[in-house]
Design a protein around this motif. Structure first.
Motif, PDB file in Angstrom:
ATOM      1  N   MET A   1       0.853  -1.180   0.000  1.00 26.99           N
ATOM      2  CA  MET A   1       0.000   0.000   0.000  1.00 26.99           C
ATOM      3  C   MET A   1       0.891   1.233   0.000  1.00 26.99           C
ATOM      4  O   MET A   1       1.889   1.293   0.709  1.00 26.99           O
ATOM      5  CB  MET A   1      -0.894   0.008   1.241  1.00 26.99           C
ATOM      6  CG  MET A   1      -1.777   1.230   1.330  1.00 26.99           C
ATOM      7  SD  MET A   1      -2.762   1.272   2.850  1.00 26.99           S
ATOM      8  CE  MET A   1      -4.038   0.089   2.433  1.00 26.99           C
ATOM      9  N   ARG A   2       0.530   2.201  -0.843  1.00 21.84           N
ATOM     10  CA  ARG A   2       1.238   3.475  -0.871  1.00 21.84           C
ATOM     11  C   ARG A   2       0.235   4.593  -0.702  1.00 21.84           C
ATOM     12  O   ARG A   2      -0.868   4.528  -1.248  1.00 21.84           O
ATOM     13  CB  ARG A   2       2.006   3.655  -2.180  1.00 21.84           C
ATOM     14  CG  ARG A   2       3.137   2.670  -2.315  1.00 21.84           C
ATOM     15  CD  ARG A   2       4.006   2.904  -3.526  1.00 21.84           C
ATOM     16  NE  ARG A   2       3.200   2.953  -4.741  1.00 21.84           N
ATOM     17  CZ  ARG A   2       3.580   3.549  -5.862  1.00 21.84           C
ATOM     18  NH1 ARG A   2       4.728   4.157  -5.930  1.00 21.84           N
ATOM     19  NH2 ARG A   2       2.809   3.533  -6.921  1.00 21.84           N
ATOM     20  N   ILE A   3       0.637   5.601   0.047  1.00 20.46           N
ATOM     21  CA  ILE A   3      -0.217   6.774   0.225  1.00 20.46           C
ATOM     22  C   ILE A   3       0.569   8.002  -0.218  1.00 20.46           C
ATOM     23  O   ILE A   3       1.677   8.245   0.249  1.00 20.46           O
ATOM     24  CB  ILE A   3      -0.745   6.898   1.673  1.00 20.46           C
ATOM     25  CG1 ILE A   3      -1.641   8.131   1.844  1.00 20.46           C
ATOM     26  CG2 ILE A   3       0.391   6.890   2.690  1.00 20.46           C
ATOM     27  CD1 ILE A   3      -2.386   8.193   3.166  1.00 20.46           C
ATOM     28  N   PHE A   4       0.015   8.713  -1.168  1.00 19.43           N
ATOM     29  CA  PHE A   4       0.616   9.934  -1.692  1.00 19.43           C
ATOM     30  C   PHE A   4      -0.059  11.085  -0.964  1.00 19.43           C
ATOM     31  O   PHE A   4      -1.285  11.256  -1.069  1.00 19.43           O
ATOM     32  CB  PHE A   4       0.381  10.049  -3.198  1.00 19.43           C
ATOM     33  CG  PHE A   4       1.073   8.967  -3.975  1.00 19.43           C
ATOM     34  CD1 PHE A   4       2.297   9.209  -4.585  1.00 19.43           C
ATOM     35  CD2 PHE A   4       0.518   7.700  -4.084  1.00 19.43           C
ATOM     36  CE1 PHE A   4       2.948   8.208  -5.296  1.00 19.43           C
ATOM     37  CE2 PHE A   4       1.154   6.694  -4.789  1.00 19.43           C
ATOM     38  CZ  PHE A   4       2.374   6.950  -5.396  1.00 19.43           C
TER      39      PHE A   4
ATOM     40  N   GLU B   1       3.564   2.611   2.477  1.00 12.96           N
ATOM     41  CA  GLU B   1       4.730   3.386   2.057  1.00 12.96           C
ATOM     42  C   GLU B   1       4.234   4.815   1.861  1.00 12.96           C
ATOM     43  O   GLU B   1       3.238   5.043   1.161  1.00 12.96           O
ATOM     44  CB  GLU B   1       5.271   2.825   0.745  1.00 12.96           C
ATOM     45  CG  GLU B   1       6.415   3.612   0.160  1.00 12.96           C
ATOM     46  CD  GLU B   1       6.800   3.101  -1.214  1.00 12.96           C
ATOM     47  OE1 GLU B   1       7.136   3.950  -2.065  1.00 12.96           O
ATOM     48  OE2 GLU B   1       6.759   1.882  -1.444  1.00 12.96           O
ATOM     49  N   VAL B   2       4.898   5.768   2.482  1.00  5.24           N
ATOM     50  CA  VAL B   2       4.462   7.163   2.429  1.00  5.24           C
ATOM     51  C   VAL B   2       5.274   7.911   1.383  1.00  5.24           C
ATOM     52  O   VAL B   2       6.505   7.868   1.391  1.00  5.24           O
ATOM     53  CB  VAL B   2       4.617   7.844   3.810  1.00  5.24           C
ATOM     54  CG1 VAL B   2       4.266   9.316   3.733  1.00  5.24           C
ATOM     55  CG2 VAL B   2       3.764   7.133   4.851  1.00  5.24           C
ATOM     56  N   VAL B   3       4.566   8.592   0.485  1.00  5.70           N
ATOM     57  CA  VAL B   3       5.199   9.430  -0.523  1.00  5.70           C
ATOM     58  C   VAL B   3       4.706  10.852  -0.284  1.00  5.70           C
ATOM     59  O   VAL B   3       3.530  11.151  -0.495  1.00  5.70           O
ATOM     60  CB  VAL B   3       4.846   8.983  -1.960  1.00  5.70           C
ATOM     61  CG1 VAL B   3       5.521   9.885  -2.985  1.00  5.70           C
ATOM     62  CG2 VAL B   3       5.206   7.521  -2.180  1.00  5.70           C
ATOM     63  N   ASP B   4       5.592  11.703   0.223  1.00  5.10           N
ATOM     64  CA  ASP B   4       5.246  13.110   0.427  1.00  5.10           C
ATOM     65  C   ASP B   4       5.404  13.810  -0.920  1.00  5.10           C
ATOM     66  O   ASP B   4       6.508  13.902  -1.454  1.00  5.10           O
ATOM     67  CB  ASP B   4       6.160  13.729   1.479  1.00  5.10           C
ATOM     68  CG  ASP B   4       5.788  15.170   1.803  1.00  5.10           C
ATOM     69  OD1 ASP B   4       5.426  15.932   0.877  1.00  5.10           O
ATOM     70  OD2 ASP B   4       5.862  15.544   2.987  1.00  5.10           O
ATOM     71  N   ILE B   5       4.294  14.286  -1.450  1.00  5.70           N
ATOM     72  CA  ILE B   5       4.318  14.828  -2.809  1.00  5.70           C
ATOM     73  C   ILE B   5       5.179  16.071  -2.937  1.00  5.70           C
ATOM     74  O   ILE B   5       5.700  16.348  -4.012  1.00  5.70           O
ATOM     75  CB  ILE B   5       2.897  15.079  -3.348  1.00  5.70           C
ATOM     76  CG1 ILE B   5       2.156  16.098  -2.502  1.00  5.70           C
ATOM     77  CG2 ILE B   5       2.141  13.769  -3.439  1.00  5.70           C
ATOM     78  CD1 ILE B   5       0.796  16.488  -3.048  1.00  5.70           C
TER      79      ILE B   5
ATOM     80  N   ARG C   1      -5.625  15.202  -2.519  1.00  4.01           N
ATOM     81  CA  ARG C   1      -4.963  14.188  -1.718  1.00  4.01           C
ATOM     82  C   ARG C   1      -5.793  13.789  -0.517  1.00  4.01           C
ATOM     83  O   ARG C   1      -6.702  14.530  -0.159  1.00  4.01           O
ATOM     84  CB  ARG C   1      -3.576  14.681  -1.302  1.00  4.01           C
ATOM     85  CG  ARG C   1      -3.649  16.001  -0.583  1.00  4.01           C
ATOM     86  CD  ARG C   1      -2.354  16.788  -0.641  1.00  4.01           C
ATOM     87  NE  ARG C   1      -2.560  18.043   0.019  1.00  4.01           N
ATOM     88  CZ  ARG C   1      -2.853  19.175  -0.587  1.00  4.01           C
ATOM     89  NH1 ARG C   1      -2.934  19.231  -1.884  1.00  4.01           N
ATOM     90  NH2 ARG C   1      -3.038  20.260   0.105  1.00  4.01           N
ATOM     91  N   PRO C   2      -5.431  12.678   0.067  1.00  5.06           N
ATOM     92  CA  PRO C   2      -4.408  11.740  -0.356  1.00  5.06           C
ATOM     93  C   PRO C   2      -4.878  10.885  -1.527  1.00  5.06           C
ATOM     94  O   PRO C   2      -6.075  10.720  -1.754  1.00  5.06           O
ATOM     95  CB  PRO C   2      -4.201  10.862   0.885  1.00  5.06           C
ATOM     96  CG  PRO C   2      -5.541  10.835   1.551  1.00  5.06           C
ATOM     97  CD  PRO C   2      -6.108  12.217   1.307  1.00  5.06           C
ATOM     98  N   VAL C   3      -3.921  10.341  -2.248  1.00  2.44           N
ATOM     99  CA  VAL C   3      -4.189   9.279  -3.209  1.00  2.44           C
ATOM    100  C   VAL C   3      -3.619   8.022  -2.565  1.00  2.44           C
ATOM    101  O   VAL C   3      -2.455   7.999  -2.171  1.00  2.44           O
ATOM    102  CB  VAL C   3      -3.538   9.533  -4.583  1.00  2.44           C
ATOM    103  CG1 VAL C   3      -3.693   8.308  -5.483  1.00  2.44           C
ATOM    104  CG2 VAL C   3      -4.145  10.758  -5.249  1.00  2.44           C
TER     105      VAL C   3
END
Length: 114
Positions: free
Chosen positions: A8-11, A34-38, A92-94
């Motif tokens: 799982m990823r969260i943007f 998994e965290v993706v800070d845009i 967001r979030p996506v």
């Protein structure tokens, strides 16, 4: 043959209250996304294109301050290019649960993920 576990990823934007609530709820439910800070990490153009293919123009956050600061010519640009240049324009979030994309921390997203 064993399948690899879905990641799982969260943007998100780390300063966004809704994003922080979503991340906390996901972790409290036992997920380890998994965290993706845009802003800090950026978003690969291919991911933006994939999100846009799924959500269309709903992907652009037209209530964002940066949207209001854009002129008409910039607003008319391709949304994928525009978000690539201004990542905080993305709603967001996506959340990518490995099978489905979710836009925003909506009732539907919470029901599907928690």
């Amino acid at each position: 043959m064993t399948r690899a576990p879905r990641i799982m990823r969260i943007f998100l934007l780390k300063t966004c209250d809704t994003c922080r609530k979503a991340l906390k709820a996901l972790r409290d439910a036992g997920h380890d996304p998994e965290v993706v800070d845009i802003r800090a990490d950026g978003i690969p153009q291919a991911e933006i294109a994939r999100f846009h293919a799924e959500f269309g123009n709903r992907l652009v956050n037209r209530s964002a301050r940066i949207w209001r600061d854009l002129d008409d010519a910039e607003r008319a640009e391709d949304p994928v290019t525009l978000i690539g240049r201004h990542p905080t324009l993305m709603k967001r979030p996506v959340i990518d649960d490995g099978a489905t994309l979710h836009l925003g921390w909506t009732e539907e997203a919470r029901a599907a993920l928690l």
